[in-house]
Design a protein around this motif. Structure first.
Motif, PDB file in Angstrom:
ATOM      1  N   ALA A   1       0.836  -1.206   0.000  1.00  0.00           N
ATOM      2  CA  ALA A   1       0.000   0.000   0.000  1.00  0.00           C
ATOM      3  C   ALA A   1       0.869   1.254   0.000  1.00  0.00           C
ATOM      4  CB  ALA A   1      -0.925  -0.010   1.214  1.00  0.00           C
ATOM      5  N   LEU A   2       1.929   1.242   0.800  1.00  0.00           N
ATOM      6  CA  LEU A   2       2.818   2.402   0.857  1.00  0.00           C
ATOM      7  C   LEU A   2       3.552   2.585  -0.472  1.00  0.00           C
ATOM      8  CD1 LEU A   2       3.996   4.717   2.456  1.00  0.00           C
ATOM      9  CD2 LEU A   2       5.610   3.119   3.521  1.00  0.00           C
ATOM     10  N   ALA A   3       3.959   1.488  -1.094  1.00  0.00           N
ATOM     11  CA  ALA A   3       4.605   1.581  -2.408  1.00  0.00           C
ATOM     12  C   ALA A   3       3.667   2.224  -3.426  1.00  0.00           C
ATOM     13  CB  ALA A   3       5.027   0.189  -2.874  1.00  0.00           C
ATOM     14  N   ASP A   4       2.406   1.810  -3.404  1.00  0.00           N
ATOM     15  CA  ASP A   4       1.408   2.402  -4.304  1.00  0.00           C
ATOM     16  C   ASP A   4       1.195   3.877  -3.997  1.00  0.00           C
ATOM     17  OD1 ASP A   4      -1.080   1.777  -6.232  1.00  0.00           O
ATOM     18  OD2 ASP A   4      -1.789   3.041  -4.577  1.00  0.00           O
ATOM     19  N   PHE A   5       1.160   4.206  -2.716  1.00  0.00           N
ATOM     20  CA  PHE A   5       0.934   5.585  -2.268  1.00  0.00           C
ATOM     21  C   PHE A   5       2.068   6.498  -2.734  1.00  0.00           C
ATOM     22  CE2 PHE A   5       0.822   8.877   1.121  1.00  0.00           C
ATOM     23  CZ  PHE A   5      -0.508   9.265   0.994  1.00  0.00           C
TER      24      PHE A   5
END
Length: 465
Positions: free
Chosen positions: A347-351
């Protein structure tokens, strides 16, 4: 004085119950003391009478109070001194009470403003991460150093924003800054076990190396960061520094000192631990390039966290090891699995990849800059030259030196008496006696801008300034 926090996840009756338990166990309410009538307390707290009654019934069921006809609820006799056979999990006085009632205003320096968190976009990134995981043909153990997608995005971001030069293979994802320090301490377990850090400095870091039985060496901090005169006298394996925004003084290490520090590290075969604390939150100047970006000798262990920029509860941080330490890391941690949930990592990578993280940082700067400016203005207007301030222009806290006849503990106690909470800075010193007598640390993110003037006006009265 009893306060309830309507934004807390704890039910109101539990907060009332916990407050009275604390009063009884600390002796503030003695055996035979009468509790307020349920109707009166309900009116004072602006809650339903049933809420107060439910708290009282729980207290009575557990033997803290008893009901007497014509007298209401009275406190039972409770032994306050634990005997030698007390269970091992009993808390010591140093650990504090089991439950601390919320204050009206809490200047905790580790908290962040929940209203600024990008809940909507984060929810989308979590959904995207779930989709990515769903499309995988198998559910496997995660990559030991952290998800490759996240390490790649962080490496790209650090290159853009901090000038950090690194390969994703040099990076390890950890579950917080203390976990990062735990890993570093383990890797250096077979050295001379000498650890130096700034004084004052973050006690949470010091605790890690103290628990690993490193020899601790404090290094004084000057107005422009760590003292190079003191550094050059050190004999240590590791030196921990916060060059971009020293905690807690807010000092910024200039380029000249940074180059001196790197040369010294090379000459003495010392590794520097760079904690890039609050590096993004500079309000009036551009962020200063990281110490690691100037290091041509491979002596800097670069660490960062998302605790202040996103949320402490996310428990996501990272280490960028110099290439010379990668073999030592792999030798120690080759069989350790990743400690951070792959869902959070993806999720953080996508963010980050969608540009949302940098937009969020820009918003944070705007919100916190306005809050800090309002706080500084109110301090000047109400206290004048009775207060000196360190750390303006960056970060989410200020360090105050109060010109007052009261000690730090007395200032904290007087503020607590009116529902305003501060914390001692003595713990930030290896030797607490080095702590200035009337120093306070103010974390301001969770305090409403419009409340600063009224809060400081109340403090001026109880502090008798």
């Amino acid at each position: 004085m009893l306060y309830i926090d309507r934004d807390s996840a704890s039910p109101l009756y539990e907060q009332i119950y916990a407050a009275f338990v604390r009063e009884i166990l600390t002796g503030a309410l003695a055996a035979g003391d009468r509790l307020p009538a349920t109707r009166k307390l309900a009116e004072e707290l602006s809650v339903g009478r049933n809420t107060v009654d439910k708290a009282y019934q729980q207290l009575a069921a557990e033997g803290y109070i008893e009901s007497r006809i014509g007298s209401g609820f009275l406190v039972c006799k409770i032994p306050l001194q634990l005997d030698a056979g007390a269970p091992a999990h009993s808390r010591s006085r140093e650990e504090g009470p089991l439950y601390k009632m919320p204050a009206r205003y809490d200047f905790a320096y580790g908290s962040v403003d929940n209203s600024v968190f990008p809940h909507g976009q984060w929810r989308k990134s979590v959904n995207n991460a779930l989709t990515t995981m769903e499309l995988n043909p198998a559910i496997q153990y995660p990559c030991r150093q952290g998800e490759p997608a996240l390490r790649l995005e962080i490496a790209r971001y650090l290159q853009r924003s901090r000038g950090v030069v690194c390969d994703p293979d040099q990076m390890v994802i950890t579950c917080g800054q203390q976990h990062s320090m735990e890993m570093i301490a383990n890797i250096f377990e077979n050295t001379g076990k000498r650890f130096a850090m700034e004084e004052p400095g973050y006690d949470g870091i010091r605790a890690i190396f103290a628990n690993h039985r490193f020899q601790l060496q404090p290094v004084p901090v000057e107005s422009d960061g760590i003292s190079m005169t003191a550094v050059e006298k050190l004999d240590t394996d590791l030196l921990y520094v916060t060059p971009s925004h020293q905690f807690p003084t807010g000092a910024v290490l200039p380029v000249g000192k940074r180059r001196q520090l790197l040369s010294w590290a090379q000459e003495t075969n010392t590794y520097l631990i760079e904690d890039d604390y609050d590096s993004e939150l500079r309000y009036y100047t551009n962020p200063i390039p990281a110490l690691q970006s100037l290091d041509i000798h491979d002596r800097t262990i670069y660490t960062g966290t998302f605790s202040k920029s996103l949320a402490p509860s996310m428990r996501t941080a990272y280490i960028v090891f110099p290439k010379s330490l990668i073999p030592a890391y792999k030798a120690y941690y080759q069989r350790y699995n990743a400690q951070v949930s792959p869902l959070h990592q993806l999720a953080l990578a996508d963010f980050i990849s969608g540009g949302h993280y940098e937009r969020h940082i820009n918003r944070l700067r705007t919100v916190y800059r306005k809050k800090q400016a309002a706080l500084l203005f109110a301090l000047e207007e109400i206290f004048g030259d009775s207060v000196s301030v360190c750390g303006g222009g960056a970060g989410i806290h200020l360090l105050l030196d109060i010109k007052s006849p009261f000690s730090q503990d007395q200032l904290i106690e007087r503020a607590e008496s009116i529902g305003i909470r501060f914390y001692s800075t003595q713990i930030l010193y290896i030797d607490p006696q080095n702590c200035p007598r009337s120093q306070l640390l103010l974390g301001f993110p969770t305090i409403p801008v419009e409340a600063f003037t009224s809060i400081l006006t109340e403090l001026k009265k109880v502090w008798e300034i």
